[in-house]
Write an enzyme that holds these catalytic residues in place. Structure first.
Site, mmCIF file in Angstrom:
data_model
loop_
_atom_site.group_PDB
_atom_site.id
_atom_site.type_symbol
_atom_site.label_atom_id
_atom_site.label_comp_id
_atom_site.label_asym_id
_atom_site.label_seq_id
_atom_site.Cartn_x
_atom_site.Cartn_y
_atom_site.Cartn_z
ATOM 1 N N LYS A 78 38.844 15.093 -11.444
ATOM 2 C CA LYS A 78 37.934 16.225 -11.674
ATOM 3 C C LYS A 78 36.508 15.704 -11.634
ATOM 4 O O LYS A 78 36.236 14.578 -12.061
ATOM 5 C CB LYS A 78 38.205 16.822 -13.062
ATOM 6 C CG LYS A 78 37.682 18.222 -13.231
ATOM 7 C CD LYS A 78 38.685 19.251 -12.766
ATOM 8 C CE LYS A 78 38.151 20.645 -12.920
ATOM 9 N NZ LYS A 78 39.153 21.651 -12.543
ATOM 10 N N GLY B 71 37.625 36.891 -20.527
ATOM 11 C CA GLY B 71 37.071 36.393 -19.261
ATOM 12 C C GLY B 71 37.697 37.114 -18.089
ATOM 13 O O GLY B 71 38.908 37.123 -17.901
ATOM 14 N N GLY C 287 36.407 36.816 -14.719
ATOM 15 C CA GLY C 287 35.736 36.309 -13.523
ATOM 16 C C GLY C 287 36.698 36.282 -12.363
ATOM 17 O O GLY C 287 37.552 37.171 -12.192
ATOM 18 N N VAL D 117 39.300 34.480 -11.699
ATOM 19 C CA VAL D 117 40.722 34.451 -12.052
ATOM 20 C C VAL D 117 41.095 35.668 -12.902
ATOM 21 O O VAL D 117 41.991 36.446 -12.552
ATOM 22 C CB VAL D 117 41.064 33.143 -12.804
ATOM 23 C CG1 VAL D 117 42.472 33.190 -13.362
ATOM 24 C CG2 VAL D 117 40.899 31.945 -11.872
#
Ligand code: NAD
Length: 354
Positions: free
Chosen positions: A81, A182, A184, A186
């Site tokens: 990552k 959330g 967004g 996804v």
């Protein structure tokens, strides 16, 4: 200062690169957790961190999560990552992405990058000008790859259905109440898929205008970000940032299932057992949210090996996520061990770290 390798988030990562290119405005960390199964694959996060140590923790935890995620998804990739430490106004420049692309290229293919929070497909196109080791690029209609968000959302939607079947004994999510933190790339995708099936939705996002607009579009309730974790519901679906399942967060939950796409939802290892003690079924994050990495990895492998890549192959692989989750829940019940621990043990065995 303690030695870096005594940090609880350091898990014998193979190598951690600290990248600084002052002239081009780049400060980044690229962490390679494991290359046991193949090149370390995992997205790049673009975020403003109040403290650099928080960026390092993110890189360490997220890269380990990618090792587990790729292994559990059956991909021939290790885990890595990158985090780019954004300035306060999150300014992006062509120079910054050129410097980042050079850093990725410098690793010679040991790390393959893609989008994560704060990074767009256009950003990855810029990075791709400087390196061969990029996935999540625009692709033709019907081909694997491109923006991973919708594929991640598809896997989470299927995983929520499996959890509902396992815990509530119902085949459909019609009338099942899902509280979404959330919405967004996804979370918004998951919400749309659930709404089509007639689920009852409650949405929250720090972008309140966005939450109101999607709420109106889908006929969903909207609550404030502070309230979403205590909404009485069947499924709490975290799709924002990680570490929300700490003691306080778990105590607030009023749900039967936690199933969502955010990475690293458990603040600490013991939090998985706390969920189990409360009778809440947990879908391990890196298992349920693998749809995007499945898609971009197939895109990357197809490009690298010059092979055509059919989107249906991606869908077939994503369709295995519910079975994998069900296997984890069954093992968890048989062994009396929480689902996150069962999944970790499976993943560690796959990457040769038993
Ligand atoms: P995104 O930036 O598109 O969406 C995140 C949303 O969460 C935004 O709308 C933001 O306003 C909202 N948000 C942030 N903090 C919040 C809070 N405290 N309360 C409520 N809402 C909040 O990012 P995304 O791509 O949708 O990713 C969401 C999560 O899923 C991240 O943890 C990411 O690492 C993980 N994930 C994403 C993918 C992918 O394919 N994009 C794949 C696997 C995992």
């Amino acid at each position: 200062m303690n030695a870096f390798w005594t940090d609880p988030d350091f898990d014998d990562h193979e190598v951690v690169h600290f990248v600084r290119d002052e002239a081009r405005g780049l400060t980044a960390i690229i962490a390679l957790h494991s290359t046991h199964l193949g090149p370390a694959a995992g997205g790049t996060r673009f975020w403003h961190y109040a403290q650099p140590v928080a960026a390092m923790r993110d890189a360490l935890r997220l890269s380990r999560g990618m090792s587990y995620k790729n292994a559990m998804a059956g991909l021939p990739m290790g885990g890595g990552k990158a985090v780019i430490l954004a300035d306060e106004d999150r300014r992006k420049t062509p120079d910054l992405f050129a410097a980042f692309g050079d850093a990725v290229q410098g690793l010679g293919g040991k790390y393959v990058t893609a989008e994560d929070v704060g990074i767009t497909v256009a950003d990855m196109v810029a990075v791709n000008q400087r390196t061969d080791y990029v996935s999540g690029l625009p692709v033709a209609e019907g081909e694997a790859g491109g923006n991973p968000g919708p594929f991640t959302a598809l896997g989470i939607y299927l995983g929520i259905k499996a959890a509902v079947q396992h815990k509530l004994g119902v085949e459909s999510v019609e009338g099942v109440h899902v509280a979404m933190q959330g919405i967004g790339s996804v979370g918004g995708g998951v919400a749309r898929l659930l709404a089509k099936d007639g689920a009852k939705l409650t949405l929250a996002d720090i972008s309140t205008d966005h939450a109101q607009a999607l709420g109106q579009e889908l006929g969903a309730d909207v609550v404030s970000p502070d309230a979403i974790m205590s909404v009485g519901c069947d499924v709490f679906s975290p799709n924002a940032l990680g570490a929300i399942l700490d003691e306080e967060g778990i105590a607030r939950l009023d749900c039967k299932i936690v199933a969502g796409g955010a990475n690293n939802q458990l603040a600490r290892e013991e939090n998985g057992a706390m969920l189990a003690d409360r009778g809440i079924l947990y879908a391990p994050d890196y298992v349920i949210n693998a749809g995007g990495i499945i898609s971009v990895t197939m895109e990357y492998l197809c490009r690298r090996d010059n092979a055509p890549c059919d989107i249906n192959e991606v869908r077939k692989r994503i369709a295995l996520i519910p079975d994998r989750l069900t296997q984890i829940w069954q093992d968890s019940e048989a062994k009396g061990s929480s689902p996150d621990r069962v999944a970790d043990a499976m993943a560690q065995a796959l990457i040769g770290r038993e």
